[in-house]
Design a protein around this motif. Sequence first.
Motif, PDB file in Angstrom:
ATOM      1  N   GLN A   1       0.837  -1.195   0.000  1.00 22.82           N
ATOM      2  CA  GLN A   1       0.000   0.000   0.000  1.00 22.82           C
ATOM      3  C   GLN A   1       0.873   1.246   0.000  1.00 22.82           C
ATOM      4  O   GLN A   1       1.948   1.281   0.586  1.00 22.82           O
ATOM      5  N   CYS A   2       0.371   2.272  -0.641  1.00 21.02           N
ATOM      6  CA  CYS A   2       1.044   3.567  -0.695  1.00 21.02           C
ATOM      7  C   CYS A   2       1.089   4.168   0.704  1.00 21.02           C
ATOM      8  O   CYS A   2       0.074   4.222   1.402  1.00 21.02           O
ATOM      9  N   GLN A   3       2.250   4.621   1.113  1.00 21.53           N
ATOM     10  CA  GLN A   3       2.405   5.249   2.423  1.00 21.53           C
ATOM     11  C   GLN A   3       1.796   6.644   2.456  1.00 21.53           C
ATOM     12  O   GLN A   3       1.533   7.179   3.514  1.00 21.53           O
ATOM     13  N   ASN A   4       1.558   7.204   1.277  1.00 14.56           N
ATOM     14  CA  ASN A   4       1.017   8.557   1.180  1.00 14.56           C
ATOM     15  C   ASN A   4      -0.513   8.572   1.238  1.00 14.56           C
ATOM     16  O   ASN A   4      -1.101   9.330   1.993  1.00 14.56           O
TER      17      ASN A   4
ATOM     18  N   LYS B   1      -3.460   0.805  -3.391  1.00 14.15           N
ATOM     19  CA  LYS B   1      -2.600  -0.310  -3.775  1.00 14.15           C
ATOM     20  C   LYS B   1      -1.613   0.172  -4.832  1.00 14.15           C
ATOM     21  O   LYS B   1      -1.997   0.754  -5.841  1.00 14.15           O
ATOM     22  N   MET B   2      -0.325  -0.085  -4.603  1.00 14.90           N
ATOM     23  CA  MET B   2       0.716   0.326  -5.539  1.00 14.90           C
ATOM     24  C   MET B   2       0.881  -0.715  -6.636  1.00 14.90           C
ATOM     25  O   MET B   2       0.624  -1.899  -6.423  1.00 14.90           O
TER      26      MET B   2
ATOM     27  N   PRO C   1      15.644  -5.302  -6.569  1.00 11.98           N
ATOM     28  CA  PRO C   1      14.905  -4.060  -6.323  1.00 11.98           C
ATOM     29  C   PRO C   1      13.828  -3.816  -7.386  1.00 11.98           C
ATOM     30  O   PRO C   1      14.119  -3.746  -8.571  1.00 11.98           O
ATOM     31  N   HIS C   2      12.586  -3.717  -6.937  1.00 13.93           N
ATOM     32  CA  HIS C   2      11.452  -3.454  -7.824  1.00 13.93           C
ATOM     33  C   HIS C   2      10.860  -2.089  -7.525  1.00 13.93           C
ATOM     34  O   HIS C   2      10.742  -1.690  -6.370  1.00 13.93           O
ATOM     35  N   LEU C   3      10.465  -1.406  -8.579  1.00 11.91           N
ATOM     36  CA  LEU C   3       9.847  -0.096  -8.459  1.00 11.91           C
ATOM     37  C   LEU C   3       8.327  -0.260  -8.390  1.00 11.91           C
ATOM     38  O   LEU C   3       7.725  -0.890  -9.255  1.00 11.91           O
ATOM     39  N   PHE C   4       7.724   0.295  -7.354  1.00  7.59           N
ATOM     40  CA  PHE C   4       6.277   0.310  -7.193  1.00  7.59           C
ATOM     41  C   PHE C   4       5.816   1.755  -7.248  1.00  7.59           C
ATOM     42  O   PHE C   4       6.440   2.633  -6.659  1.00  7.59           O
TER      43      PHE C   4
END
Length: 80
Positions: A16-19, A23-24, A62-65
């Motif tokens: 989940q987005c921290q902002n 769902k990312m 490392p994966h970008l979400f």
Amino acid sequence: MGICPICNGFEQYATQCQNCGSKMENKGREAEYYDDYSPYMPIDEMKLEDGYPNNFQNGECPHLFVCPNCGQDQVMMIKE
């Protein structure tokens, strides 16, 4: 050399987005965004140059979400 379960389609990862809490979306390996030729370089070679000093030794990918709602991005280290 390990096998990333997300890159190989064995698993999906949800965060989940921290902002905003949405769902990312997984946008793939972060290293693929470095330059025009980075998606074509060997994965282990990119791990030595990607700025994460322990991911090669720890067997992490490392994966970008990215959040589709607010645009927040986050790199998650996925265990191989």
